[in-house]
Design a protein around this motif. Structure first.
Motif, PDB file in Angstrom:
ATOM      1  N   ALA A  95       7.274   2.515  44.642  1.00  0.00           N
ATOM      2  CA  ALA A  95       7.641   2.797  45.805  1.00  0.00           C
ATOM      3  C   ALA A  95       8.368   4.164  46.201  1.00  0.00           C
ATOM      4  CB  ALA A  95       8.345   2.158  46.311  1.00  0.00           C
ATOM      5  N   ARG A  96       9.568   4.362  44.826  1.00  0.00           N
ATOM      6  CA  ARG A  96      10.177   5.300  44.620  1.00  0.00           C
ATOM      7  C   ARG A  96       9.232   6.854  44.413  1.00  0.00           C
ATOM      8  NH1 ARG A  96      14.526   7.960  46.500  1.00  0.00           N
ATOM      9  NH2 ARG A  96      16.327   8.659  44.803  1.00  0.00           N
ATOM     10  N   ALA A  97       8.978   6.073  43.498  1.00  0.00           N
ATOM     11  CA  ALA A  97       7.976   7.779  43.138  1.00  0.00           C
ATOM     12  C   ALA A  97       6.944   8.265  43.848  1.00  0.00           C
ATOM     13  CB  ALA A  97       6.866   7.082  41.670  1.00  0.00           C
ATOM     14  N   ALA A  98       6.277   7.211  45.223  1.00  0.00           N
ATOM     15  CA  ALA A  98       5.531   7.921  45.513  1.00  0.00           C
ATOM     16  C   ALA A  98       6.601   8.686  47.040  1.00  0.00           C
ATOM     17  CB  ALA A  98       4.689   6.563  46.390  1.00  0.00           C
ATOM     18  N   ALA A  99       7.528   8.038  47.370  1.00  0.00           N
ATOM     19  CA  ALA A  99       8.571   8.214  48.311  1.00  0.00           C
ATOM     20  C   ALA A  99       9.178   9.917  47.412  1.00  0.00           C
ATOM     21  CB  ALA A  99       9.867   7.655  48.516  1.00  0.00           C
ATOM     22  N   LEU A 100       9.442  10.009  46.131  1.00  0.00           N
ATOM     23  CA  LEU A 100       9.637  11.200  45.526  1.00  0.00           C
ATOM     24  C   LEU A 100       8.362  12.792  45.554  1.00  0.00           C
ATOM     25  CD1 LEU A 100      12.868  10.488  43.379  1.00  0.00           C
ATOM     26  CD2 LEU A 100      12.972  11.523  45.814  1.00  0.00           C
ATOM     27  N   GLY A 101       7.431  12.155  45.819  1.00  0.00           N
ATOM     28  CA  GLY A 101       6.326  13.078  45.319  1.00  0.00           C
ATOM     29  C   GLY A 101       5.776  12.891  44.006  1.00  0.00           C
ATOM     30  N   VAL A 102       6.697  12.333  42.908  1.00  0.00           N
ATOM     31  CA  VAL A 102       5.927  12.167  41.543  1.00  0.00           C
ATOM     32  C   VAL A 102       5.408  11.261  40.960  1.00  0.00           C
ATOM     33  CG1 VAL A 102       7.798  13.413  41.194  1.00  0.00           C
ATOM     34  CG2 VAL A 102       7.883  10.920  41.115  1.00  0.00           C
ATOM     35  N   ALA A 103       3.862  10.245  41.451  1.00  0.00           N
ATOM     36  CA  ALA A 103       3.411   9.174  41.892  1.00  0.00           C
ATOM     37  C   ALA A 103       2.071   9.791  40.912  1.00  0.00           C
ATOM     38  CB  ALA A 103       2.823   8.854  42.696  1.00  0.00           C
ATOM     39  N   ASP A 104       1.822  10.817  40.491  1.00  0.00           N
ATOM     40  CA  ASP A 104       1.482  12.111  39.529  1.00  0.00           C
ATOM     41  C   ASP A 104       1.528  12.206  37.832  1.00  0.00           C
ATOM     42  OD1 ASP A 104       2.528  13.879  40.620  1.00  0.00           O
ATOM     43  OD2 ASP A 104       1.001  15.416  40.047  1.00  0.00           O
ATOM     44  N   GLN A 105       3.230  11.459  38.220  1.00  0.00           N
ATOM     45  CA  GLN A 105       3.227  11.971  36.896  1.00  0.00           C
ATOM     46  C   GLN A 105       3.908  10.739  35.709  1.00  0.00           C
ATOM     47  OE1 GLN A 105       5.838  15.323  39.313  1.00  0.00           O
ATOM     48  NE2 GLN A 105       6.543  15.439  37.167  1.00  0.00           N
ATOM     49  N   VAL A 106       4.433   9.594  37.000  1.00  0.00           N
ATOM     50  CA  VAL A 106       5.190   8.563  36.372  1.00  0.00           C
ATOM     51  C   VAL A 106       4.542   7.570  36.227  1.00  0.00           C
ATOM     52  CG1 VAL A 106       7.677   9.855  35.970  1.00  0.00           C
ATOM     53  CG2 VAL A 106       6.622   8.533  37.887  1.00  0.00           C
ATOM     54  N   THR A 107       3.796   6.576  36.204  1.00  0.00           N
ATOM     55  CA  THR A 107       3.560   5.296  35.772  1.00  0.00           C
ATOM     56  C   THR A 107       4.631   4.705  35.702  1.00  0.00           C
ATOM     57  OG1 THR A 107       1.847   6.095  35.121  1.00  0.00           O
ATOM     58  CG2 THR A 107       1.572   3.840  34.919  1.00  0.00           C
ATOM     59  N   PHE A 108       4.472   3.672  36.336  1.00  0.00           N
ATOM     60  CA  PHE A 108       5.353   1.596  36.152  1.00  0.00           C
ATOM     61  C   PHE A 108       4.411   0.381  35.755  1.00  0.00           C
ATOM     62  CE2 PHE A 108       7.424   4.876  38.775  1.00  0.00           C
ATOM     63  CZ  PHE A 108       8.501   4.573  38.038  1.00  0.00           C
ATOM     64  N   LEU A 109       4.428  -0.123  35.003  1.00  0.00           N
ATOM     65  CA  LEU A 109       4.266  -1.258  34.103  1.00  0.00           C
ATOM     66  C   LEU A 109       5.104  -2.636  34.400  1.00  0.00           C
ATOM     67  CD1 LEU A 109       2.309   0.115  31.397  1.00  0.00           C
ATOM     68  CD2 LEU A 109       1.059  -0.302  33.331  1.00  0.00           C
ATOM     69  N   HIS A 110       4.483  -3.645  35.055  1.00  0.00           N
ATOM     70  CA  HIS A 110       4.912  -5.403  34.862  1.00  0.00           C
ATOM     71  C   HIS A 110       4.334  -5.915  33.890  1.00  0.00           C
ATOM     72  CE1 HIS A 110       5.100  -9.541  36.507  1.00  0.00           C
ATOM     73  NE2 HIS A 110       6.393  -9.412  35.485  1.00  0.00           N
ATOM     74  N   ASP A 111       5.592  -5.983  32.446  1.00  0.00           N
ATOM     75  CA  ASP A 111       5.367  -6.299  31.476  1.00  0.00           C
ATOM     76  C   ASP A 111       6.132  -7.133  30.320  1.00  0.00           C
ATOM     77  OD1 ASP A 111       3.908  -6.767  28.838  1.00  0.00           O
ATOM     78  OD2 ASP A 111       2.842  -4.693  28.427  1.00  0.00           O
ATOM     79  N   ASP A 112       6.598  -7.082  29.433  1.00  0.00           N
ATOM     80  CA  ASP A 112       7.918  -7.770  29.346  1.00  0.00           C
ATOM     81  C   ASP A 112       8.006  -6.284  27.722  1.00  0.00           C
ATOM     82  OD1 ASP A 112       9.757  -8.536  26.956  1.00  0.00           O
ATOM     83  OD2 ASP A 112       8.225  -9.844  26.516  1.00  0.00           O
ATOM     84  N   ALA A 113       8.498  -5.433  28.679  1.00  0.00           N
ATOM     85  CA  ALA A 113       9.020  -4.738  27.600  1.00  0.00           C
ATOM     86  C   ALA A 113      10.049  -4.854  25.707  1.00  0.00           C
ATOM     87  CB  ALA A 113      10.330  -3.902  28.357  1.00  0.00           C
ATOM     88  N   ALA A 114       9.363  -5.709  25.349  1.00  0.00           N
ATOM     89  CA  ALA A 114       9.586  -6.392  23.661  1.00  0.00           C
ATOM     90  C   ALA A 114       9.042  -6.528  23.342  1.00  0.00           C
ATOM     91  CB  ALA A 114      11.062  -7.104  24.242  1.00  0.00           C
TER      92      ALA A 114
END
Length: 248
Positions: free
Chosen positions: A77-96
């Motif tokens: 939602a923050r990426a969309a609000a700042l207009g950068v959703a085409d530059q960054v992606t967020f994944l629900h996953d185990d970072a380890a």
């Protein structure tokens, strides 16, 4: 696969899930001299504020990975609000267990080195995704003052004095891991206040709305004791910073 609900209650109003202010996060971005198109991977990215604001300010691209579904939703939602959703992606996953498919320019883990079992393991996790000559960012606590007893240790959210190092000893540890410390930005007591004290208001407002929730007793006990514990111990004894590292 998710964080306990208590985390999302404490940090419900936070965009930055560590003791950095907006200004300190921006200072770190400027200190890195990020070129447009810099590719980043942020492990345990929280609500994605670093990636989102740097995408807007420096035109970086990247991926954030976090185990919290609530935090990943907030990051998108923050990426969309700042207009950068085409530059960054967020994944629900185990970072380890996550590594970049293609090597990145900057790999980071800001304040969550438990994903690698500590600093050494986290540096190795970041190396798996980093291009030769790339940069690592590691956020980590350190002792501002040596705690005099176990009460000060536990009041600073540690289990033993050996859990953290002094600032010089932490920098020495990075050297022992074969990396140069090439920059650092440190939290101060005011930025700690903004991070920790805001949690108390989040908890109180949640308690007022949810007096019969199964977590209410636990969160009430935390709110009763946390402000004094922080003021007596954590504020004076515990430091925190982001360290910029490059392999030797």
């Amino acid at each position: 696969m998710d964080l306990p609900r208590s985390f999302t209650i404490r940090e419900s109003s936070h965009r930055i899930l560590n003791p950095f202010t907006d200004e300190k996060l921006a200072t770190l971005g400027r200190a890195l001299h990020l070129a447009p198109g810099t590719r980043m991977l942020d492990l345990a990215c929280g609500k994605g504020e670093m990636l989102c604001t740097w995408a807007a300010a420096h035109r970086v691209t990247g991926t954030g990975v976090d185990i919290s579904s609530d935090f990943i939703g907030a990051a998108s939602a923050r990426a969309a609000a700042l207009g950068v959703a085409d530059q960054v992606t967020f994944l629900h996953d185990d970072a380890a267990s996550h590594a970049a498919t293609d090597p990145v320019d900057v790999a980071s883990c800001i304040g969550a080195t438990w994903i690698g079992g500590g600093v050494a393991g986290t540096v190795e996790l970041l190396r798996r995704s980093l291009r030769p000559g790339g940069t690592m960012l590691v956020g980590e606590p350190y002792w501002r003052r040596e705690p005099p007893d176990q009460a000060a240790v536990e009041g600073s959210m540690a289990t033993s004095k050996d859990e953290f190092r002094s600032l010089p000893a932490l920098i020495e540890q990075f050297g022992e891991l074969g990396v140069d410390v090439v920059e650092m930005v440190l939290a101060d007591q005011d930025s700690w206040d903004r991070y920790v004290a805001a949690q108390w208001l989040n908890i109180r407002r949640w308690l007022d709305r949810n007096p019969d929730d199964e977590l209410a007793e636990q969160m009430r006990a935390e709110l009763t004791t946390a402000p004094v514990r922080y003021a007596r111990y954590q504020r004076d004894y515990l430091g925190w910073g982001v360290f910029v590292l490059m392999d030797r």
